[in-house]
Design an enzyme around this catalytic site. Sequence first.
Site, PDB file in Angstrom:
ATOM      1  N   HIS A  41       4.545   5.214  -7.049  1.00  8.06           N
ATOM      2  CA  HIS A  41       5.478   4.192  -6.201  1.00  8.06           C
ATOM      3  C   HIS A  41       4.618   3.257  -5.283  1.00  8.06           C
ATOM      4  CE1 HIS A  41       9.096   3.673  -3.658  1.00  8.06           C
ATOM      5  NE2 HIS A  41       8.022   3.195  -2.916  1.00  8.06           N
ATOM      6  N   GLU A  42       3.567   3.682  -4.703  1.00  8.04           N
ATOM      7  CA  GLU A  42       2.637   2.848  -3.703  1.00  8.04           C
ATOM      8  C   GLU A  42       1.917   2.106  -4.635  1.00  8.04           C
ATOM      9  OE1 GLU A  42       3.592   2.849  -0.910  1.00  8.04           O
ATOM     10  OE2 GLU A  42       4.494   4.837  -0.436  1.00  8.04           O
TER      11      GLU A  42
ATOM     12  N   HIS B 293       3.685  -1.352  -5.662  1.00  6.15           N
ATOM     13  CA  HIS B 293       4.047  -2.089  -4.402  1.00  6.15           C
ATOM     14  C   HIS B 293       2.594  -2.923  -4.355  1.00  6.15           C
ATOM     15  CE1 HIS B 293       7.674  -1.011  -2.631  1.00  6.15           C
ATOM     16  NE2 HIS B 293       7.212   0.410  -2.415  1.00  6.15           N
TER      17      HIS B 293
END
Length: 268
Positions: A57-58, A61
């Site tokens: 997820h990170e 980004h």
Amino acid sequence: MTTAAGRSDRRISPVFLGIVAVAAVSGWAVWTGTGYPYGLAVFVFVTAAWVVSLCLHEYAHARTALHSGDISVGAKGYLGLDPLAYTHALLSIVLPVLFVIMGGIGLPGGAVFIERGRIRGRWRHSLISAAGPLTNVLFALVCTAPFWLHALEGVPREFRYALAFLALLQVTAAILNFLPVPGLDGYGVIEPWLPYRIRRQAEPFAQFGLIAVFAVLWIPEVNHVFFGLVHGVLDALGVSSRGTECGRAAYRFWANWNEEYPVCAVGP
């Protein structure tokens, strides 16, 4: 002077590889029924896989930010998938894991620092924010693939339950992250398109957005609607509420140590 991310900045962290290895070994233990108790293997597998999804997820980004103009993400260690490199490891890793252990809900993360001043174009800003929860959506599709592809033959019942519970975490994380609340990714998607005055007024509330969401979820009526939506999505993907609850019961083996779940002991 900050330079573009090099090969060393993109080298996958040994910490992340270790977590993937733990997920793989514990997943094999769940599949084969190796080890005792069964719930312990489910706990390790789901927790490790959940942390892997948080790292991805990170990473989504950061990687999207890199291609949008923020070349500083490499030097910050975000491209190596190392959970220890996050600005707030407590928010991105520790708290999400604790929430899973306590109640079985996918807490949104959000601790990579993006230098927004380097990025031009509202669409790019929106895409950076959307990249994280879209990763949870993709992870949920992968977890539920055996269900919606009708490929469950030969898959052990216990492993199905573990996948069902892991899918529930991904769906809850995606829905919560996409809420247009300051501090969450959903607000980050629409923020570039809002008038400057509204953005300035909402800015002080960003640090309290997640707390407010969970406070609202304590309201029984809201909780019912939220999990109704979650189970509606899972049902569309072929995952029954029975499967997710059996997976949750196995995951929280310490709370169910002396209980038997006959409904989970038979059937698909």
